[in-house]
Structures are given as structure tokens and as C-alpha cells.
Design a protein around this motif. Structure first.
Motif, PDB file in Angstrom:
ATOM      1  N   CYS A  49       8.892  -1.918   5.702  1.00  0.00           N
ATOM      2  CA  CYS A  49       8.389  -3.196   5.199  1.00  0.00           C
ATOM      3  C   CYS A  49       9.314  -3.732   4.104  1.00  0.00           C
ATOM      4  CB  CYS A  49       6.982  -2.990   4.646  1.00  0.00           C
ATOM      5  SG  CYS A  49       6.294  -4.474   3.903  1.00  0.00           S
ATOM      6  N   VAL A  74       8.472  -5.882   1.969  1.00  0.00           N
ATOM      7  CA  VAL A  74       7.668  -6.175   0.775  1.00  0.00           C
ATOM      8  C   VAL A  74       7.425  -4.910  -0.038  1.00  0.00           C
ATOM      9  CG1 VAL A  74       5.462  -7.077  -0.082  1.00  0.00           C
ATOM     10  CG2 VAL A  74       6.542  -8.118   1.928  1.00  0.00           C
ATOM     11  N   CYS A  75       6.920  -3.864   0.632  1.00  0.00           N
ATOM     12  CA  CYS A  75       6.512  -2.674  -0.129  1.00  0.00           C
ATOM     13  C   CYS A  75       7.254  -1.401   0.278  1.00  0.00           C
ATOM     14  CB  CYS A  75       5.003  -2.466  -0.011  1.00  0.00           C
ATOM     15  SG  CYS A  75       4.479  -1.826   1.594  1.00  0.00           S
ATOM     16  N   CYS A 107       2.866  -3.965   8.544  1.00  0.00           N
ATOM     17  CA  CYS A 107       2.869  -2.948   7.497  1.00  0.00           C
ATOM     18  C   CYS A 107       1.432  -2.473   7.285  1.00  0.00           C
ATOM     19  CB  CYS A 107       3.433  -3.517   6.197  1.00  0.00           C
ATOM     20  SG  CYS A 107       3.289  -2.338   4.834  1.00  0.00           S
ATOM     21  N   CYS A 165       0.521  -3.089   3.181  1.00  0.00           N
ATOM     22  CA  CYS A 165       0.307  -4.402   2.547  1.00  0.00           C
ATOM     23  C   CYS A 165      -0.012  -5.511   3.551  1.00  0.00           C
ATOM     24  CB  CYS A 165       1.517  -4.792   1.693  1.00  0.00           C
ATOM     25  SG  CYS A 165       2.937  -5.330   2.651  1.00  0.00           S
ATOM     26  N   ASN A 183       1.952  -6.999   5.692  1.00  0.00           N
ATOM     27  CA  ASN A 183       3.097  -7.854   6.068  1.00  0.00           C
ATOM     28  C   ASN A 183       3.318  -7.790   7.591  1.00  0.00           C
ATOM     29  OD1 ASN A 183       5.561  -9.254   6.027  1.00  0.00           O
ATOM     30  ND2 ASN A 183       6.726  -7.381   5.612  1.00  0.00           N
TER      31      ASN A 183
HETATM   32 ZN   LIG Z   1       4.275  -3.554   3.136  1.00  0.00          ZN
END
Ligand SMILES: [Zn+2]
Length: 274
Positions: free
Chosen positions: A111, A113-114, A129, A132, A134
């Protein structure tokens, strides 16, 4: 063109299922496709059913899946460009689209993002994901192919600079759409940047999925708007020359939109000022 696979029908609607014995399984290793020793594709029945098989799409009743082909089964490894001329063509097309999906999955294992490991969404053709939420869909890059016609009915033929890799044959002005830009703006900018020319009278010809560059291509004819000298961008092009319909052209095969657009010009089906 590569995606014209009549009488076969491409089904990209999301109806995942388990593989059946005769379904086709693709394995890739970066830019290479893994083939059986006779240069055919693997069937599910050839492989160990304990691997993970990712549903991709179907053609007619045949399902196409992605897996990591084990080292022991890897008879032949060929550059994905083999799919451009593979026979039968519908399997070459399937291979190219499968590689597009493989490439998308390969660069989205984690991911953005995280940093968690991504999983198959299951509900649609997407990676999700689990931490999170995503969601990442397959990336499709919009790009243009531009057939520029002169007032005396010649077409501008380019040859890519060497850095573009192995395609050294005749081509048309081409390029990717930038952020915040319409297809029309993209055409004017690419033509100007690569050749210094101004163009007018844009008319859409056809589009084409081109999995090798993860693209959707918009093929457009247009007219040179006059009086400009060609000033080519040496970083992009080796050459740009006007060719008449009966000049010699170097266009291998008929898989690409570029090849078809050049042929349409040579057949007299498109002219300046139409
Ligand atoms: Zn994520």
C-alpha cells in the motif's frame, strides 16, 4: 489491430471463478512471458493446483489466470513483445493484456498509504489494502498517435530515438497525455515538441488498447497548418520526414494502430483538408 480478435469475444467484466483444466495460465518474469517448451501457453491442468491463481478475464469460455510459474516448469522465457505477432492472435492479445495486469500488480504489492501488503479486492478488478482500505485499480495510460498530413498529401513519418528501445521502424508522432491536459491539447503539444509543427483540423480515427505500454491510444489525423519547418527533438526522434502514398514504408505487421493509420493513408482513405 491486436485487439481485433473476431470471432472470439473478450470478456473483461468481473466474474472471477476457479480455474478449469483447459483454462490458460500466464506466468511472467518482469518483461518476459514464460512458455511451454513448444512455445504454447500453460493450461491449468499442466500445473500444481496448490499455487495461487488470480483470475484475469475470459475470452469466449476460456478463463485466463495469473500465477507464479515454478522454476522447474519454466521451459522458455521470451520478451513480452512476442505477443505482438503471436499466433493465434487472440492468444497473443490475451497474453499482452495479462502482462499489463501482471505489471500493475507487481508494482502494487504494498500500500502506498500505509505500507501494508495489498490483497485482491475480490469484488472488482482491484487491489485493496486490508489495513487502511486504499483501493488501487489497473493503471491505463492515455496516449496519442498523430497522423499529420501536409497540403500536398504526404504524411509525417518519424523514427524514435534509440532510447525508446528496439522499435526502429516507421512511426507517427506519439506521446503520453500529461496531467491537466485534454487529448486535443496533448496532440498540439506533442507535435510541437517533437517536430516544431503546428496542426489543425483534428479528426479522431480509432482507439486501441496497447498493453505493452499499459496504454489506451487515441489515433487522430490532422493537417499541418502551413509554413513551418520541421525542427525535431533529438531526444525523442531520430528523424521526421514527409512521405507520399507510394513511397516505401517500413511498418512490420498489422498489430498496431500506427500500422493501420499508415496503411489507411497509403490506401488514399484519408487526405488533408477533409
Ligand atoms: Zn494501506
Amino acid at each position: 489491430m491486436i485487439h481485433n480478435i473476431d470471432p472470439h469475444e473478450f470478456h473483461n467484466e468481473w466474474k472471477p471463478r476457479h480455474p478449469a483444466k483447459d483454462d490458460i495460465v500466464f506466468g511472467f518474469d518482469r518483461n518476459n512471458v514464460i512458455l511451454r517448451s513448444d512455445q504454447t501457453f500453460f493450461h491449468y491442468g499442466d500445473l500444481d493446483s496448490s499455487h495461487e491463481y488470480v483470475y484475469l478475464f475470459s475470452i469466449d469460455d476460456t478463463g485466463f489466470f495469473l500465477t507464479d510459474i515454478p522454476e522447474n516448469d519454466r521451459a522458455i522465457s521470451l520478451n513480452i513483445n512476442v505477443a505482438r505477432t503471436y499466433e493465434p492472435r487472440w492468444l497473443g492479445f490475451a497474453c499482452a493484456v495479462a502482462w499489463h495486469l501482471y505489471s500493475w500488480r507487481r508494482v502494487n504489492r504494498f500500500c502506498g498509504v500505509c505500507g501494508s501488503q495489498m490483497i485482491n479486492d475480490g469484488k472488482e478488478r482491484a487491489m485493496r489494502c486490508p489495513n487502511c482500505g486504499n483501493i488501487v485499480y489497473p493503471r491505463i495510460n492515455p496516449a496519442v498517435i498523430v497522423g499529420i498530413l501536409s497540403k500536398d498529401n504526404k504524411i509525417l513519418i518519424t523514427q524514435y530515438a534509440i532510447r525508446h528501445g528496439e522499435y526502429r521502424h516507421d512511426a507517427l508522432v506519439a506521446g503520453y497525455c500529461e496531467i491537466g491536459e485534454s487529448i486535443e491539447d496533448c496532440i498540439h503539444r506533442e507535435v510541437k515538441e517533437e517536430t516544431g509543427l503546428e496542426v489543425t483540423n483534428l479528426r479522431f480515427y480509432k482507439s486501441q488498447p496497447w498493453p505493452f505500454s499499459e496504454s489506451i491510444l487515441f489515433g487522430v489525423f490532422c493537417d499541418e497548418s502551413g509554413g513551418n519547418l520541421i525542427k525535431i527533438d533529438r531526444k525523442e526522434l531520430r528523424s521526421a520526414v514527409w512521405k507520399a502514398r507510394d513511397d516505401a514504408f517500413d511498418v512490420p505487421g498489422n498489430a498496431s494502430l500506427t500500422a493501420e493509420m499508415i496503411q489507411v493513408f497509403r490506401d488514399g482513405k484519408v487526405s488533408c483538408g477533409e
